[in-house]
Write a protein that holds these residues in place. Structure first.
Motif, PDB file in Angstrom:
ATOM      1  N   ARG A 144     -11.068  -3.040   1.960  1.00 44.64           N
ATOM      2  CA  ARG A 144     -11.052  -1.674   2.483  1.00 44.64           C
ATOM      3  C   ARG A 144     -11.331  -0.698   1.344  1.00 44.64           C
ATOM      4  O   ARG A 144     -10.844  -0.890   0.219  1.00 44.64           O
ATOM      5  N   LEU A 145     -12.097   0.332   1.651  1.00 40.15           N
ATOM      6  CA  LEU A 145     -12.364   1.384   0.676  1.00 40.15           C
ATOM      7  C   LEU A 145     -11.635   2.646   1.112  1.00 40.15           C
ATOM      8  O   LEU A 145     -11.715   3.050   2.283  1.00 40.15           O
ATOM      9  N   GLU A 146     -10.899   3.248   0.182  1.00 39.87           N
ATOM     10  CA  GLU A 146     -10.118   4.455   0.478  1.00 39.87           C
ATOM     11  C   GLU A 146     -10.244   5.411  -0.694  1.00 39.87           C
ATOM     12  O   GLU A 146     -10.877   5.106  -1.711  1.00 39.87           O
ATOM     13  N   THR A 147      -9.623   6.518  -0.524  1.00 43.87           N
ATOM     14  CA  THR A 147      -9.559   7.486  -1.625  1.00 43.87           C
ATOM     15  C   THR A 147      -8.339   7.172  -2.475  1.00 43.87           C
ATOM     16  O   THR A 147      -7.227   7.044  -1.964  1.00 43.87           O
ATOM     17  N   ALA A 148      -8.555   7.011  -3.764  1.00 47.58           N
ATOM     18  CA  ALA A 148      -7.465   6.640  -4.667  1.00 47.58           C
ATOM     19  C   ALA A 148      -6.537   7.824  -4.913  1.00 47.58           C
ATOM     20  O   ALA A 148      -6.976   8.986  -4.926  1.00 47.58           O
TER      21      ALA A 148
END
Length: 448
Positions: A420-424
């Protein structure tokens, strides 16, 4: 039923038990009834002997009893015990219990002097068990007497009913006990098959690559055949991985040569680069597919992540980078595949971060969670979805784009995981890799 060996065995045993206990109950009841009838016949024989011993002739030539049978039922009307003295001309004397009735004896030759047994109707619709014989008293050879004693057979039927009641209670308890014993025996007998199923599940979870332990001789050939099959599959898959790696190396080398030859043709060079990306992605999937299907491997994900972070930190960089790796965990899969995923994700973070890359590992509910955060420009939400889409492509200049994300997502999917790609939290991109981890400890081998 057709899909369960245990149910088949238990139901088959229940049918056999029901038939066996049914025949046993009927046979024992019949045997008891015969023994009870023989016992009553012996009592009737004793009464008949006593009647003969007390028999004499009176002065007026009538049969006379010096004493009557002691059983009070002979004196109670229709009491169930009867005696009768008759001649061919008719009944001369009878017990008080017959009251106004007589026993209709069959016309039969009794000259042999033996006891004869009959089953005859009696008063008040009783069924009588009758024992009779012919007696000739001294001095009266011309006047044979026919002595008969009888018993209401309802006494035998009542004894049979009471015996049957107790017998079926006992047989029911025996049947229940045998049913439980059969169920326990079936469970214990099929336990090795459950062990095989558990061992195969353990292999899928990353515990072992072979079925180990002590096995009964009946299932040992099956275990050996499964181990041979698993070993052969592992060898074929490993050979396929090596061939895929060799093919990748050969294709990448030839594509690099073509790219150099076509350096002066921008459109052709772009096509070569797109082809290289697709080849690299699919060959990475091919290399990882073998290990994912074999199963049984376990590696230390924390050590692999820390080692990669140290290696990348030593690479030359235009800006100083702060690398951190916290937590630990285990990966139920091949270490090379884990390094492939982490290497692509960390390399992508190194390219786009400003100054910091943070790696965190945790294990929870049988899953390994690895997060890689950077403080770079991040990636828009639409670009995040496109980067992981099957056969998707991002523009080379878009922030956070790269083939490494797609390769990592493909390998994770082969192991039943996901990326999953998210905002860090630190402002850039967070890559969250969720993978299977092995059980806390391999189950102990249970002797069959």
């Amino acid at each position: 039923m057709k899909h369960s060996l245990s149910l088949r065995l238990v139901l088959g045993a229940l049918v056999w038990l029901a038939v066996a206990l049914g025949f046993t109950g009927y046979g024992l009841g019949t045997l008891f009834e015969r023994q009870a009838e023989n016992a009553h016949l012996r009592l009737l024989g004793a009464d008949l002997t006593a009647l003969m011993a007390a028999l004499d002739w009176s002065e007026d030539e009538a049969p006379l009893l010096s004493r009557r049978p002691a059983d009070p039922r002979f004196d109670r009307p229709y009491g169930g015990r009867y005696w009768q003295i008759a001649t061919p001309d008719g009944v001369l004397r009878r017990s008080r219990s017959l009251w106004d009735q007589v026993i209709e004896l069959p016309d039969e030759d009794l000259s042999d002097g033996l006891e004869h047994r009959h089953l005859l109707p009696g008063p008040q619709d009783q069924q009588l068990l009758v024992l009779e014989r012919s007696v000739v008293l001294p001095g009266h050879e011309d006047k044979p007497l026919r002595l008969a004693v009888a018993l209401d057979r309802a006494e035998i039927a009542a004894a049979r009913a009471e015996f049957d009641h107790l017998l079926w209670i006992a047989l029911g308890a025996l049947g229940l006990g045998l049913t439980l014993a059969v169920a326990a025996q079936t469970f214990y007998g099929l336990w090795p098959l459950r062990r095989i199923s558990a061992a195969l599940a353990d292999m899928r979870g990353g515990g072992r690559r072979q079925l180990v332990g002590q096995w009964p001789v009946e299932v040992r050939p099956l275990v050996e055949a499964l181990n041979a099959l698993l070993a052969a599959d592992a060898e074929r898959l490993e050979r396929g991985r090596r061939q895929a790696a060799d093919l990748a190396h050969a294709l990448k080398s030839r594509l690099a040569v073509l790219a150099n030859d076509l350096a002066g043709h921008p459109s052709a060079h772009a096509d070569i680069e797109a082809l290289r990306r697709q080849v690299e992605r699919h060959l990475a999937r091919a290399r990882a597919a073998g290990a994912a299907q074999i199963g049984g491997a376990i590696c230390d994900a924390g050590a692999a992540a820390a080692e990669l972070a140290r290696s990348l930190a030593r690479l030359p960089s235009e800006r100083p980078l702060d690398w951190s790796c916290e937590g630990s965990g285990r990966f139920a899969g091949d270490r090379e595949d884990l390094v492939e995923m982490l290497g692509n994700l960390l390399d992508n973070a190194r390219l786009w971060t400003k100054s910091r890359v943070a790696i965190t590992l945790t294990e929870q509910n049988g899953r390994l969670r690895i997060t890689i955060d950077d403080d770079g420009p991040g990636m828009p939400a639409q670009a995040q979805a496109a980067a992981l889409a099957r056969f998707g492509r991002l523009d080379e200049n878009a922030a956070g784009s790269g083939l490494g994300l797609a390769i990592a997502a493909d390998i994770a999917e082969l192991y039943g995981g996901k990326l999953r790609l998210e905002t860090a939290p630190i402002g850039g991109l967070r890559a969250c890799l969720i993978l299977p981890c092995p059980p806390e400890s391999p189950p102990p081998a249970i002797a069959a």
